[in-house]
Scaffold this motif. Structure first.
Motif, PDB file in Angstrom:
ATOM      1  N   SER A  60       0.866  -1.170   0.000  1.00 49.60           N
ATOM      2  CA  SER A  60       0.000   0.000   0.000  1.00 49.60           C
ATOM      3  C   SER A  60       0.909   1.227   0.000  1.00 49.60           C
ATOM      4  O   SER A  60       1.609   1.486   0.990  1.00 49.60           O
ATOM      5  CB  SER A  60      -0.900  -0.003   1.231  1.00 49.60           C
ATOM      6  OG  SER A  60      -1.695   1.156   1.276  1.00 49.60           O
ATOM      7  N   GLU A  62       2.348   4.903   0.177  1.00 48.60           N
ATOM      8  CA  GLU A  62       2.020   6.104   0.939  1.00 48.60           C
ATOM      9  C   GLU A  62       2.732   7.349   0.422  1.00 48.60           C
ATOM     10  O   GLU A  62       2.246   8.468   0.595  1.00 48.60           O
ATOM     11  CB  GLU A  62       2.375   5.883   2.412  1.00 48.60           C
ATOM     12  CG  GLU A  62       1.580   4.748   3.049  1.00 48.60           C
ATOM     13  CD  GLU A  62       2.123   4.361   4.412  1.00 48.60           C
ATOM     14  OE1 GLU A  62       2.572   5.266   5.152  1.00 48.60           O
ATOM     15  OE2 GLU A  62       2.119   3.159   4.735  1.00 48.60           O
ATOM     16  N   THR A  91       3.476   0.448   3.087  1.00 42.81           N
ATOM     17  CA  THR A  91       3.326  -0.647   4.051  1.00 42.81           C
ATOM     18  C   THR A  91       2.870  -1.912   3.322  1.00 42.81           C
ATOM     19  O   THR A  91       2.000  -1.855   2.450  1.00 42.81           O
ATOM     20  CB  THR A  91       2.291  -0.269   5.126  1.00 42.81           C
ATOM     21  OG1 THR A  91       2.717   0.930   5.781  1.00 42.81           O
ATOM     22  CG2 THR A  91       2.142  -1.377   6.153  1.00 42.81           C
ATOM     23  N   GLU A  93       0.813  -4.811   2.477  1.00 40.35           N
ATOM     24  CA  GLU A  93      -0.594  -5.154   2.685  1.00 40.35           C
ATOM     25  C   GLU A  93      -0.803  -6.656   2.590  1.00 40.35           C
ATOM     26  O   GLU A  93      -1.679  -7.214   3.241  1.00 40.35           O
ATOM     27  CB  GLU A  93      -1.444  -4.430   1.633  1.00 40.35           C
ATOM     28  CG  GLU A  93      -2.930  -4.522   1.838  1.00 40.35           C
ATOM     29  CD  GLU A  93      -3.678  -3.632   0.855  1.00 40.35           C
ATOM     30  OE1 GLU A  93      -4.349  -4.183  -0.038  1.00 40.35           O
ATOM     31  OE2 GLU A  93      -3.584  -2.390   0.982  1.00 40.35           O
ATOM     32  N   ARG A  94      -0.029  -7.320   1.734  1.00 39.22           N
ATOM     33  CA  ARG A  94      -0.074  -8.772   1.613  1.00 39.22           C
ATOM     34  C   ARG A  94       1.340  -9.273   1.335  1.00 39.22           C
ATOM     35  O   ARG A  94       2.003  -8.787   0.434  1.00 39.22           O
ATOM     36  CB  ARG A  94      -1.016  -9.194   0.479  1.00 39.22           C
ATOM     37  CG  ARG A  94      -1.098 -10.712   0.289  1.00 39.22           C
ATOM     38  CD  ARG A  94      -2.076 -11.076  -0.829  1.00 39.22           C
ATOM     39  NE  ARG A  94      -3.435 -10.713  -0.462  1.00 39.22           N
ATOM     40  CZ  ARG A  94      -4.288 -10.093  -1.255  1.00 39.22           C
ATOM     41  NH1 ARG A  94      -3.910  -9.731  -2.475  1.00 39.22           N
ATOM     42  NH2 ARG A  94      -5.507  -9.806  -0.857  1.00 39.22           N
ATOM     43  N   VAL A 104       3.259  -8.794   6.556  1.00 30.95           N
ATOM     44  CA  VAL A 104       2.183  -7.806   6.515  1.00 30.95           C
ATOM     45  C   VAL A 104       2.384  -6.777   7.631  1.00 30.95           C
ATOM     46  O   VAL A 104       2.715  -7.117   8.762  1.00 30.95           O
ATOM     47  CB  VAL A 104       0.808  -8.489   6.677  1.00 30.95           C
ATOM     48  CG1 VAL A 104      -0.296  -7.457   6.839  1.00 30.95           C
ATOM     49  CG2 VAL A 104       0.524  -9.388   5.482  1.00 30.95           C
ATOM     50  N   GLY A 105       2.185  -5.510   7.289  1.00 27.63           N
ATOM     51  CA  GLY A 105       2.324  -4.437   8.269  1.00 27.63           C
ATOM     52  C   GLY A 105       3.699  -3.814   8.320  1.00 27.63           C
ATOM     53  O   GLY A 105       3.890  -2.800   9.003  1.00 27.63           O
ATOM     54  N   ARG A 120      -1.606   1.000  -4.829  1.00 27.47           N
ATOM     55  CA  ARG A 120      -1.016  -0.287  -4.462  1.00 27.47           C
ATOM     56  C   ARG A 120      -0.149  -0.803  -5.608  1.00 27.47           C
ATOM     57  O   ARG A 120      -0.408  -0.495  -6.782  1.00 27.47           O
ATOM     58  CB  ARG A 120      -2.111  -1.318  -4.124  1.00 27.47           C
ATOM     59  CG  ARG A 120      -2.706  -1.140  -2.729  1.00 27.47           C
ATOM     60  CD  ARG A 120      -3.949  -1.989  -2.520  1.00 27.47           C
ATOM     61  NE  ARG A 120      -5.078  -1.502  -3.298  1.00 27.47           N
ATOM     62  CZ  ARG A 120      -5.810  -0.440  -2.962  1.00 27.47           C
ATOM     63  NH1 ARG A 120      -5.538   0.255  -1.879  1.00 27.47           N
ATOM     64  NH2 ARG A 120      -6.827  -0.069  -3.726  1.00 27.47           N
TER      65      ARG A 120
END
Length: 340
Positions: A60, A62, A91, A93-94, A104-105, A120
């Protein structure tokens, strides 16, 4: 009676990947696309969601940064509906189905050959580096093309401690990072810039001497140089080749002037054994994963060895205006766009 059997089970990453390919069909997100025959060249438009391969993570996005090279390509060469974008940070996402790369994260920075200016992106994990807490996504987004170019070009000079280094375009995205990295490596740096107003910044980035001369001729008085970083081409490259030390290296990684360099080769071979090396970042990254250099760069930012200079930060809805300012050389340093 036999015990009840649960109908639920933990799925594998491979199964998650297969399911994601099905679920993403028909879904949309926003991305920057190139338009032709219009006043606006770079426009936000709905496109399909990315479908990752087994070795790719979904990030994702930013923040992204703009490079003069990709902006020039978008305005002058890219076909309509091409999706530009090399530098991004965001970040995960998958995570990748094959188990490689960050979970993730995780906040990451990455390099891609296109399509990075989007909400994305599906990206191979070899192109991603994790971000430490002290490094912002905006700082990180400035690093992929500019930072990796500076890092790889300087590496061609070998051990820089005590060496004389000439950096052309020292106020630009690559140049200001190259000055800082070379300074941290113990080099004696001569910075070449186009405008007087950037002198103080070049000195702050670690330059020992600063010249304001697009032709590089004024740098002769400080030579010969063990390493020269050159991306303007034309007369600047021709002059650079006359200022190398006996075993000096000139690394050419661009030709922003679009001019042909007329070289007196006698001034090259009579010097000893200097050399001219061409460098294309995409080719370099085929031999070394971008994650390696990116990890070194974010670590250098974390400990304060290099400080990315963000001259413009804006929402990505302003991409066309910012890109054209960069194209017209109204922006030095880096331009960063935040993705809402």
């Amino acid at each position: 009676m036999p015990p009840a059997v649960s109908r639920f089970r933990r799925t594998s990453k491979a199964e998650d990947y297969s399911q994601s390919r099905k679920s993403n069909k028909g879904e949309k997100m926003l991305s920057v696309v190139v338009k032709k025959g219009m006043d606006t060249t770079f426009m936000l438009e709905e496109v399909g969601e990315p479908i990752p391969g087994p070795h790719e993570a979904i990030v994702s996005v930013e923040a992204v940064s703009l490079n003069l090279g990709e902006v020039r390509l978008g305005i002058m060469q890219m076909t309509a509906d091409t999706r530009p974008g090399w530098d991004f940070a965001g970040t995960v996402e998958r995570s990748a189905a094959d188990g490689s790369g960050p979970e993730v994260g995780t906040r990451v920075v990455g390099f891609t050959e296109g399509g990075g200016w989007a909400q994305r992106i599906a990206i191979g994990t070899r192109a991603l580096a994790e971000l430490p807490p002290a490094v912002t996504v905006q700082q990180a987004a400035t690093l992929p093309v500019a930072g990796l170019t500076a890092l790889r070009a300087l590496a061609k000079g070998g051990l820089l401690l005590g060496q004389k280094v000439l950096i052309n375009g020292a106020s630009g995205g690559v140049g200001h990072l190259a000055c800082q990295i070379a300074s941290a490596s113990g080099a004696k740096i001569v910075a070449a810039i186009r405008q007087d107003k950037h002198c103080s910044q070049a000195f702050a980035d670690g330059a020992h001497e600063v010249i304001v001369d697009p032709s590089l001729a004024a740098a002769h008085q400080f030579g010969p140089f063990d390493l020269i970083l050159e991306s303007v081409g034309g007369v600047a490259l021709a002059n650079a080749l006359t200022m190398l030390s006996r075993q000096g290296v000139c690394v050419s990684y661009g030709n922003s002037s679009r001019d042909v360099a007329s070289v007196d080769v006698s001034k090259l071979y009579l010097t000893g054994s200097p050399r001219l090396e061409a460098m294309f970042l995409v080719s370099e990254m085929q031999h070394e994963a971008p994650s390696i250099g990116l990890s070194r760069l974010v670590r250098a930012v974390e400990i304060g060895q290099i400080k990315p200079r963000i001259e413009v930060e804006a929402p990505w809805e302003e991409v066309d205006s910012i890109a054209k300012q960069l194209f017209n050389r109204q922006i030095a340093g880096k331009a960063v766009l935040n993705i809402s």
